[in-house]
Scaffold this active site. Structure first.
Site, PDB file in Angstrom:
ATOM      1  N   CYS B  82       0.857  -1.338   0.081  1.00  0.00           N
ATOM      2  CA  CYS B  82       0.221  -0.005   0.139  1.00  0.00           C
ATOM      3  C   CYS B  82       0.761   1.191   0.127  1.00  0.00           C
ATOM      4  O   CYS B  82       1.471   1.562  -1.002  1.00  0.00           O
ATOM      5  CB  CYS B  82      -0.923   0.009   1.068  1.00  0.00           C
ATOM      6  SG  CYS B  82      -2.424   1.275   1.005  1.00  0.00           S
ATOM      7  N   HIS B 185      -4.178  -4.804  -0.156  1.00  0.00           N
ATOM      8  CA  HIS B 185      -3.679  -5.237   1.345  1.00  0.00           C
ATOM      9  C   HIS B 185      -3.729  -6.830   1.148  1.00  0.00           C
ATOM     10  O   HIS B 185      -4.840  -7.412   1.605  1.00  0.00           O
ATOM     11  CB  HIS B 185      -4.506  -4.901   2.235  1.00  0.00           C
ATOM     12  CG  HIS B 185      -4.326  -3.299   2.674  1.00  0.00           C
ATOM     13  ND1 HIS B 185      -3.358  -2.918   3.221  1.00  0.00           N
ATOM     14  CD2 HIS B 185      -5.144  -2.310   1.903  1.00  0.00           C
ATOM     15  CE1 HIS B 185      -3.336  -1.601   3.592  1.00  0.00           C
ATOM     16  NE2 HIS B 185      -4.432  -1.284   2.616  1.00  0.00           N
ATOM     17  N   GLU B 187      -2.868  -8.866   3.489  1.00  0.00           N
ATOM     18  CA  GLU B 187      -2.911  -9.215   4.778  1.00  0.00           C
ATOM     19  C   GLU B 187      -4.642  -8.992   5.014  1.00  0.00           C
ATOM     20  O   GLU B 187      -5.020  -9.535   6.117  1.00  0.00           O
ATOM     21  CB  GLU B 187      -2.179  -8.429   5.764  1.00  0.00           C
ATOM     22  CG  GLU B 187      -2.472  -6.998   5.742  1.00  0.00           C
ATOM     23  CD  GLU B 187      -1.823  -6.128   4.707  1.00  0.00           C
ATOM     24  OE1 GLU B 187      -1.372  -6.552   3.785  1.00  0.00           O
ATOM     25  OE2 GLU B 187      -2.024  -4.810   4.851  1.00  0.00           O
TER      26      GLU B 187
END
Lengths: 262, 217
Positions: B82, B185, B187
């Site tokens: 990001c 993202h 994650e």
């Protein structure tokens, strides 16, 4: 293509999910982490936890819940309820929530929206709006605070515009008239707000089936739909909802294959 | 310690989420702002959310800019996430901020278009431009979670590993040598996101050959 999001919502009291969840074979349907994992596997795009814990001392259990969820769940989740300051926001975000949702505190102190957005970024700040139709005045809704108990005199569309201007990254719009009836979202409310703000709108209150979600996402111009009962009671699975929407040309993320995480 | 994954600690909002995902795939990351840890990392991860100016100020105040530059210049495994991607480019329109300039290109606000909400928030697809170790087992067109108001742009098509459409087509994953950077993202992107991290960790550890982007159309 950016997809529309399907977001199950849980009420949490002292670190436990309340209002029975019956759709999945779970060892403990009150365990937020197990539930969140089950919903992630079932294709939920995001999750919302609404903390209804009354006392400040008991809120520590919510912190434990957020931390435990963040270790096991790898889709975004939002925590709302009881967040009154940027210090409260910081705790939740550091524990692993992707976003925080504020409602009454934002009404009492609109600067909280701007200070939260400045400090953590707009993308973290969800402003939740509980709105009820003003009797006898078509196309007009009043904002309520304190879990829908107190009228504020604020016009819902005007408040939505102000919240977005102050830095809310997203609005969670609940129709109090429709909530709990499973007869559909308040499409007119959603559309009035979606058309007035530049940020994403999550539709809430009234979901009884996929046709209501389709209406919220098309006529209501919402970017995401939130629902609780229809998922928790097993009326519909997320897969059924997504297949229904996809068949009508509404972009959704397909439910992931049931293969293990690497 | 040469195979240790180090996540750069500079108070970034997604620092812990990135570390948790790496932990989940078995990498036991070290979260650190120590130049010695960065220099000795087996793989280095730069997270980040929020404003470009804050990111650059935090990196500068903590003395992290030179250690990051040196590490990347040595051709060691690196992942930016990001704002950790945006920081690598030359400039950001967000506050007209000068960035690290490690990769050619800049960061631009999504253009105002009717019906196009900013931030770009939610799950969107990434189309891979060529096969790469970090995308192994993740089909082109898989969904990842995005949340950002500014997008990367680069004049060098060889840098573009993945592309995403939102109002315009933008490079959502950049790669060069042992460096990979993603606007989304991973994650927060469920299984495919974890697979991306697992792939990165394995690639960094095993020293697999660096793919050439030259075959890209």
């Amino acid at each position: 293509m950016l997809t529309r999001r399907i977001i199950p919502c849980f009420d949490v009291d002292r670190g436990r999910v309340v209002k029975g969840v019956s759709f999945v074979q779970l060892r403990d349907a009150g365990d937020p982490v197990e539930l969140a994992r089950a919903y992630e596997a079932a294709g939920a795009d995001e999750l919302v936890f609404l903390d209804i814990t009354a006392s400040a001392e008991d809120r520590v259990t919510t912190y434990d819940m957020v931390a435990a969820t963040a270790e096991q769940v790898f889709i975004p989740f939002t925590v709302g309820g009881g967040i009154r300051s940027t210090a409260d926001m910081k705790i939740m975000l550091e524990l692993g929530a992707e976003k925080v949702s504020i409602n009454t505190a934002a009404i009492q102190d609109p600067d909280l929206i701007s200070s939260g957005a400045d400090r953590f970024g707009s993308q973290c700040i969800v402003v939740a709006i509980d709105a009820r139709r003003v009797e006898g005045v078509p196309g007009s809704w009043e904002v309520y605070s304190h879990g829908g108990r107190m009228p504020t005199g604020l016009d819902a569309v005007e408040w939505a515009v102000e919240a977005a201007r102050r830095g809310a990254g997203e609005l969670l719009v609940t129709s109090m008239d429709a909530d709990g009836h499973q007869q559909g979202y308040d499409i007119e409310l959603l559309r009035a707000i979606s058309d007035a703000v530049p940020v994403p709108v999550i539709a809430s209150g009234g979901a009884g089936g996929p046709e209501h979600m389709a209406a919220a996402l098309t006529e209501g111009r919402a970017d995401a739909v939130l629902a609780a009962s229809i998922f928790h009671f097993g009326t519909y699975t997320i897969r059924q909802v997504k297949e229904y929407l996809a068949a009508r040309g509404i972009p959704v993320r397909p439910v992931p294959d049931p293969e293990p995480i690497p | 310690m040469r195979d240790r994954v180090v996540v750069i600690d500079y108070d970034a909002g997604n620092l812990r989420s990135v570390a948790r995902a790496l932990d989940f795939v078995g990498a036991s990351p070290l979260v650190s702002a120590e130049p010695a840890d960065i220099a000795g990392a087996g793989a280095l991860v730069l997270p980040g959310v929020g404003a470009a100016a804050d990111t650059m100020r935090n990196l500068r105040e903590r003395g992290l800019i030179e250690p990051i530059r040196d590490y990347i210049a040595a051709g060691r495994p690196f992942l930016g996430v990001c704002m950790g991607l945006q920081a690598l480019l030359e400039r950001s329109e967000e506050g007209d901020q000068e960035c690290l300039g490690i990769l050619p290109g800049d960061v631009r606000r999504f253009p105002a278009q009717p019906g196009l909400k900013v931030p770009h928030m939610g799950w969107n697809t990434i189309e891979w431009r060529y096969p790469h170790p970090v995308t192994e087992g993740i089909p082109s067109g898989s969904y990842f979670y995005f949340v950002h108001s500014y997008h990367p742009a680069t004049p060098d098509p060889a840098l573009v590993l993945g592309e995403t459409e939102y109002g315009l087509r933008f490079p959502s994953v950049l790669a060069r040598g042992y460096l990979v950077a993603t606007q989304c993202h991973p994650e927060k992107s469920g299984r495919d996101g974890l697979r991306f991290y697992a792939n990165f960790v394995r690639w960094a550890r095993d020293g697999a050959p660096v793919p050439a982007a030259a075959a890209a159309p």
